[in-house]
Design a protein around this motif. Structure first.
Motif, PDB file in Angstrom:
ATOM      1  N   SER A  18       0.840  -1.206   0.000  1.00 43.04           N
ATOM      2  CA  SER A  18       0.000   0.000   0.000  1.00 43.04           C
ATOM      3  C   SER A  18       0.867   1.244   0.000  1.00 43.04           C
ATOM      4  O   SER A  18       1.945   1.275   0.614  1.00 43.04           O
ATOM      5  N   THR A  19       0.388   2.272  -0.683  1.00 49.95           N
ATOM      6  CA  THR A  19       1.008   3.591  -0.641  1.00 49.95           C
ATOM      7  C   THR A  19       0.186   4.481   0.290  1.00 49.95           C
ATOM      8  O   THR A  19      -0.780   4.032   0.917  1.00 49.95           O
ATOM      9  N   ARG A  20       0.546   5.739   0.359  1.00 51.77           N
ATOM     10  CA  ARG A  20      -0.225   6.675   1.181  1.00 51.77           C
ATOM     11  C   ARG A  20      -1.676   6.784   0.694  1.00 51.77           C
ATOM     12  O   ARG A  20      -2.554   7.180   1.452  1.00 51.77           O
ATOM     13  N   HIS A  21      -1.926   6.407  -0.570  1.00 49.55           N
ATOM     14  CA  HIS A  21      -3.265   6.542  -1.133  1.00 49.55           C
ATOM     15  C   HIS A  21      -4.125   5.311  -0.925  1.00 49.55           C
ATOM     16  O   HIS A  21      -5.355   5.395  -1.012  1.00 49.55           O
ATOM     17  N   GLY A  22      -3.490   4.175  -0.658  1.00 48.56           N
ATOM     18  CA  GLY A  22      -4.266   2.963  -0.468  1.00 48.56           C
ATOM     19  C   GLY A  22      -3.573   1.752  -1.055  1.00 48.56           C
ATOM     20  O   GLY A  22      -2.424   1.826  -1.511  1.00 48.56           O
ATOM     21  N   PRO A  23      -4.244   0.598  -1.067  1.00 46.50           N
ATOM     22  CA  PRO A  23      -3.634  -0.631  -1.562  1.00 46.50           C
ATOM     23  C   PRO A  23      -3.356  -0.579  -3.060  1.00 46.50           C
ATOM     24  O   PRO A  23      -4.111   0.023  -3.830  1.00 46.50           O
ATOM     25  N   LEU A  24      -2.272  -1.238  -3.476  1.00 43.99           N
ATOM     26  CA  LEU A  24      -1.906  -1.304  -4.880  1.00 43.99           C
ATOM     27  C   LEU A  24      -2.708  -2.414  -5.562  1.00 43.99           C
ATOM     28  O   LEU A  24      -2.404  -3.601  -5.421  1.00 43.99           O
ATOM     29  N   LEU A  25      -3.734  -2.029  -6.288  1.00 43.81           N
ATOM     30  CA  LEU A  25      -4.536  -3.017  -6.989  1.00 43.81           C
ATOM     31  C   LEU A  25      -3.749  -3.707  -8.082  1.00 43.81           C
ATOM     32  O   LEU A  25      -4.058  -4.840  -8.462  1.00 43.81           O
ATOM     33  N   SER A  26      -2.725  -3.052  -8.584  1.00 45.74           N
ATOM     34  CA  SER A  26      -1.883  -3.678  -9.596  1.00 45.74           C
ATOM     35  C   SER A  26      -1.174  -4.905  -9.037  1.00 45.74           C
ATOM     36  O   SER A  26      -0.889  -5.856  -9.776  1.00 45.74           O
ATOM     37  N   ASP A  27      -0.915  -4.950  -7.739  1.00 45.32           N
ATOM     38  CA  ASP A  27      -0.326  -6.142  -7.124  1.00 45.32           C
ATOM     39  C   ASP A  27      -1.309  -7.304  -7.130  1.00 45.32           C
ATOM     40  O   ASP A  27      -0.913  -8.464  -7.220  1.00 45.32           O
ATOM     41  N   ALA A  28      -2.608  -7.002  -7.023  1.00 43.77           N
ATOM     42  CA  ALA A  28      -3.603  -8.066  -7.081  1.00 43.77           C
ATOM     43  C   ALA A  28      -3.582  -8.740  -8.444  1.00 43.77           C
ATOM     44  O   ALA A  28      -3.706  -9.962  -8.562  1.00 43.77           O
ATOM     45  N   GLU A  29      -3.410  -7.952  -9.498  1.00 44.61           N
ATOM     46  CA  GLU A  29      -3.309  -8.537 -10.837  1.00 44.61           C
ATOM     47  C   GLU A  29      -2.094  -9.451 -10.930  1.00 44.61           C
ATOM     48  O   GLU A  29      -2.156 -10.539 -11.493  1.00 44.61           O
ATOM     49  N   ALA A  30      -0.975  -8.990 -10.368  1.00 45.54           N
ATOM     50  CA  ALA A  30       0.226  -9.819 -10.405  1.00 45.54           C
ATOM     51  C   ALA A  30       0.033 -11.100  -9.612  1.00 45.54           C
ATOM     52  O   ALA A  30       0.453 -12.179 -10.024  1.00 45.54           O
ATOM     53  N   ALA A  31      -0.639 -11.000  -8.464  1.00 51.63           N
ATOM     54  CA  ALA A  31      -0.875 -12.175  -7.627  1.00 51.63           C
ATOM     55  C   ALA A  31      -1.717 -13.211  -8.353  1.00 51.63           C
ATOM     56  O   ALA A  31      -1.510 -14.417  -8.247  1.00 51.63           O
ATOM     57  N   ALA A  32      -2.714 -12.739  -9.101  1.00 52.66           N
ATOM     58  CA  ALA A  32      -3.584 -13.660  -9.830  1.00 52.66           C
ATOM     59  C   ALA A  32      -2.938 -14.171 -11.113  1.00 52.66           C
ATOM     60  O   ALA A  32      -3.474 -15.059 -11.767  1.00 52.66           O
ATOM     61  N   ASN A  33      -1.773 -13.601 -11.459  1.00 54.34           N
ATOM     62  CA  ASN A  33      -1.051 -14.028 -12.660  1.00 54.34           C
ATOM     63  C   ASN A  33      -1.944 -13.913 -13.895  1.00 54.34           C
ATOM     64  O   ASN A  33      -1.992 -14.810 -14.740  1.00 54.34           O
TER      65      ASN A  33
END
Length: 857
Positions: free
Chosen positions: A411-426
């Protein structure tokens, strides 16, 4: 949108064994397997959780009215009854909100789970519990005790036919006890589906990146037509308005696309968000709601009338569960005497009335969620040229039939990185057009940012713990406008329009909610996270939000239009519904109040108004262009049309087919993923374009020029309806195209006939359409079938609360084949309602079954 519809259609072969079990049960050989899940509605049941006796009366529609001596016992009994009727719905919803669908449905759900774990809905719900009033925590805990008392009495298929399928899908899945956090997490689901303009935000960015100029994109999202469609309230704080400068903080000219890698990250996140399953049923761009209140000055009873019909996805069972909650003696310790609509899984009544006040909801729709394009360097985000460390946590998704997936949420100061969710789901490279940035100089900043590491973070008010649960119980016990407003003060997410009426004759409106105050930008485009000037600066103070009490004109209408006019100091959003529904209701009420003597029947008639107000601008143009054969006979239908989209209307069938083809021909360069909807936004856009025959939108497609496009739309519509409905246009019927099938969220779109037959609703023809008052929305890229609906309807006369009327989309029961599974659907389709008894005498008079819940011993 296609992802959410197909998510549950991809099944492993193990589902076939579940289908076989259900087919046997449904055929009658397994009748016991079906019936054993039905609720006990007569006699007595011992519940150890209770301190005293509770009584459950059910009427001819199976709707429960619950009586208990204490608040805690009242909610224990509600938890037990909700679980009796809807436990699969409750269980599936908590699996979803916790990011645990993969535990049951396998690897296909990893992407959904990764996104929901990244946002952390359940984590935030757990944090909220500690912030709530002690009374609220006690009510939530009591409700959970009631649910668990039900679970202690039943297991497996005794809890619902879905659990028979669940056993076949995943025999090792265990159903955990219910907790207060499970209830609170559902508020996040409600907030997600009503979060505002995020879809428009990503869509605008995608269109910009695809090469369509910003000026043309702005034509697709015109400003709210304030001069034509009245805002909810006008003038001053008790009728403020929204600030309409949509380009605040942005430079002039078209925004430049971000670097290729940044655009790719935004593209993946945009596609991933669209693929998430909607929580409140299928979504539609025309999603909205209606509510209004009328002063007793204009009513037959001399007291106010209130009407409400929230528009949500069409699902089986309905989102709502009708319930009455009554303390046997109303005291300060037990203050509840309320009837209305709630959510199975959440204690209390969300919309309804008590002995003193009534209230209704529509979605306010403020912009409460922003996407930030972040510049990532290693484990830090760059902000104002400085590196800020990311915060991290580990998440593990358990996968039925596969290996666990463990990933890191950053997460950054703005909130969770949704782009990491995409990477996690491959699941990189889904194929969506790459979205862009924040519409102005920030786009050029994106292009100039050093390095090549980018992420996308989400700032959303629902990701901060809040006190909305407090508001529900305070609303249930409020007795005047002051206590109503105090209850609304706690209603933080999702921000709603609240209408009000009381037995003393007052009517009112309040817009509550946590609504951000931005620095630069207006929230309409993804913002540059590396520039702190675009950060949120706080939230609008509750006392500065629009409110009105007893307006001079004697009625208040909310239908997702602008909350107020163009003088209000705060920016709420630039993406309102465009006010066609609200203005039609306003017109009908203005006519009715001139006559006076209004009743709840008059309110119900307005709820079923089917006028397509947008067609008034289009039909004259369709009539003046050339047409032949069936298309010309279709023009004859339109020449005599009253713009009402009744189910048996040939003109409505032809018009909607022609309009659908008109959109395809005019906006072909948008592509299927970003096609314009058939509701209020396209009505306004097309209205403007019809007066601009030289517009680029009329050029470069399969038909060249405005009139050629109109003629071709008529020709295609006539050909389509001839194939589908026959050669005689006079025999075409809108309802034959525009059908509703309430679909089971988890098992109803499997593609396996026995499952769909067992769990989905019976198809019914529907009147109305997208953005009509009777708002039966549809997606023209998918056909004419209904996707969103008035999910319930309610009308209340404050002079006689026992004369209130209501109807649910489906029925009280969530159990397949139960008598009350869909016994209200046909009534709903015809615009009929059933009695909504309130006083104890009225409840007893309509009681068909009585169940006594007793403490152990």
């Amino acid at each position: 949108m296609a992802g959410s519809r197909t998510r549950f259609r991809r099944w492993s072969l193990i589902v076939l064994s579940a289908a076989a079990c259900l087919a046997l049960a449904a055929a009658g050989t397994g009748f016991w397997s079906v019936q054993r899940a039905f609720p006990d509605v007569e006699g007595a049941v011992d519940l150890p959780a209770l301190e005293g006796t509770a009584t459950v009366h059910r009427d001819a529609y199976g709707i429960p009215q619950i009586y208990a001596d204490t608040s805690e016992d009242l909610f224990r009994a509600q938890g037990f009854v909700d679980a009796q009727d809807r436990f699969w719905q409750m269980h599936f919803n908590r699996l979803t909100t916790a990011g645990r669908l993969s535990e049951v449905f396998g690897a296909e759900q990893v992407e959904t789970d990764a996104y929901l774990r990244t946002m952390g809905w359940r984590r935030v719900a757990a944090q909220e519990y500690a912030l709530l009033r002690p009374e609220t925590r006690a009510y939530l805990d009591a409700y959970a005790e009631g649910v668990n008392a039900y679970l202690d009495r039943r297991e497996g298929g005794e809890r619902g036919l879905e659990f028979t399928a669940l056993k076949a899908l995943n025999p090792d899945h265990e159903v955990a006890e219910w907790t207060a956090v499970d209830s609170l997490a559902w508020l996040k689901a409600m907030a997600w589906d009503l979060r505002g303009n995020m879809q428009h935000e990503t869509e605008r960015a995608a269109l910009l990146a695809s090469g369509i100029g910003r000026d043309r994109i702005e034509e697709l999202y015109p400003p709210y037509p304030e001069q034509e469609h009245r805002p909810i309230v006008e003038g001053g704080v008790s009728g403020g308005a929204f600030h309409a400068d949509r380009d605040a903080g942005a430079a002039d000219g078209d925004a430049a696309p971000p670097p290729r890698r940044a655009a790719g990250v935004l593209a993946d996140v945009g596609a991933g968000l669209e693929a998430l399953p909607p929580m409140l049923g299928p979504e539609s761009p025309g999603l909205g709601s209606n509510s209004w209140v009328v002063s007793g000055e204009y009513t037959a009873s001399g007291r106010p009338l209130l009407a409400n019909d929230p528009h949500l996805g069409a699902q089986m069972p309905s989102v709502w569960h009708q319930t009455g909650l009554h303390c046997t003696e109303v005291t300060e310790q037990c203050p509840f005497d309320v009837t209305g609509f709630g959510f199975a899984g959440l204690p209390g009544v969300v919309i309804g009335h008590n002995a003193d006040i009534a209230w209704g909801f529509t979605n306010l729709g403020p912009d409460v969620a922003d996407l930030y394009l972040e510049r990532i360097e290693g484990q830090a985000a760059v902000v104002d040229g400085e590196r800020e460390p990311l915060t991290t946590r580990e998440e593990t998704v358990k996968v039925a039939g596969g290996e666990d997936v463990t990933f890191t949420v950053r997460s950054t100061r703005h909130g969770p990185l949704l782009s990491d969710a995409e990477a996690a789901a491959n699941l990189r490279g889904i194929g969506a057009s790459p979205p862009v940035d924040s519409g102005g100089d920030s786009a050029r900043k994106a292009a100039e940012a050093p390095g090549d590491g980018y992420g996308v973070a989400l700032s959303w008010t629902a990701l901060e713990p809040g006190t909305t649960a407090d508001s529900i119980f305070l609303l249930n016990a409020a007795d005047d406008f002051a206590s109503f407003r105090e209850a609304a003060r706690s209603f933080e997410v999702p921000a709603q329009n609240l209408v009000y009426a009381d037995t003393d004759g007052d009517i009112g409106y309040q817009a509550p909610g946590s609504i951000p105050v931005r620095g630069k930008g207006d929230g309409r485009w993804p913002a540059p996270g590396w520039d702190s000037d675009y950060d949120w600066r706080g939230f609008i103070d509750f006392d500065e939000l629009p409110v009105v009490r007893n307006p001079d004109r004697g009625y208040i209408v909310t239908a997702n239009q602008a909350a107020a006019g163009s003088g209000y100091e705060h920016m709420l959003t630039g993406d309102w519904a465009y006010g066609y529904r609200s203005q039609r209701i306003d017109t009908l009420l203005a006519e009715a109040t001139r006559k006076g003597g209004l009743t709840t029947a008059d309110m119900a008639a307005i709820q079923m108004d089917n006028e397509n107000s947008g067609a008034r601008a289009v039909v004259p143009h369709l009539l003046r262009v050339g047409a032949e054969g069936a298309a010309a006979r279709g023009q004859d239908l339109l020449a005599d049309w009253d713009f009402q989209q009744d189910a048996d209307s040939p003109a409505a069938a032809f018009y909607n087919a022609a309009y659908s083809h008109l959109l395809d021909l005019t906006f072909d360069e948008l592509g299927r993923d970003h096609a314009l909807d058939v509701g209020s936004r396209s009505w306004l856009v097309v209205d403007r374009l019809l007066e601009e025959p030289g517009s680029p939108w009329w050029k470069g497609g399969e038909a060249e020029g405005r009139d050629a496009v109109l003629s071709e739309a008529l020709r295609r519509a006539a050909g389509e309806l001839t194939r589908r409905l026959g050669d005689d246009p006079a025999e075409w019927r809108w309802g034959e195209l525009h059908t509703l099938t309430a679909t089971h969220p988890s098992l109803g779109s499997s593609g396996i006939a026995p499952l769909e037959w067992a769990f989905n609703g019976t198809p019914v023809e529907a009147s109305g359409g997208d953005s009509t008052v009777n708002a039966t929305g549809w997606e023209h890229t998918e056909g004419y079938a209904v996707t969103t609906v008035p999910s319930m309807r309610m009308t209340v006369d404050m002079a006689d609360l026992d004369a209130a009327r209501w109807v649910d989309l489906t029925g009280a029961s969530g159990h397949a084949f139960h008598a009350h599974h869909e016994d209200q659907t046909a009534l709903w389709a015809r615009g009929e309602t059933v009695p909504m008894p309130f006083t104890r005498d009225a409840v007893r008079e309509r009681s068909e079954n009585v169940l006594t819940l007793r403490p152990a011993g």
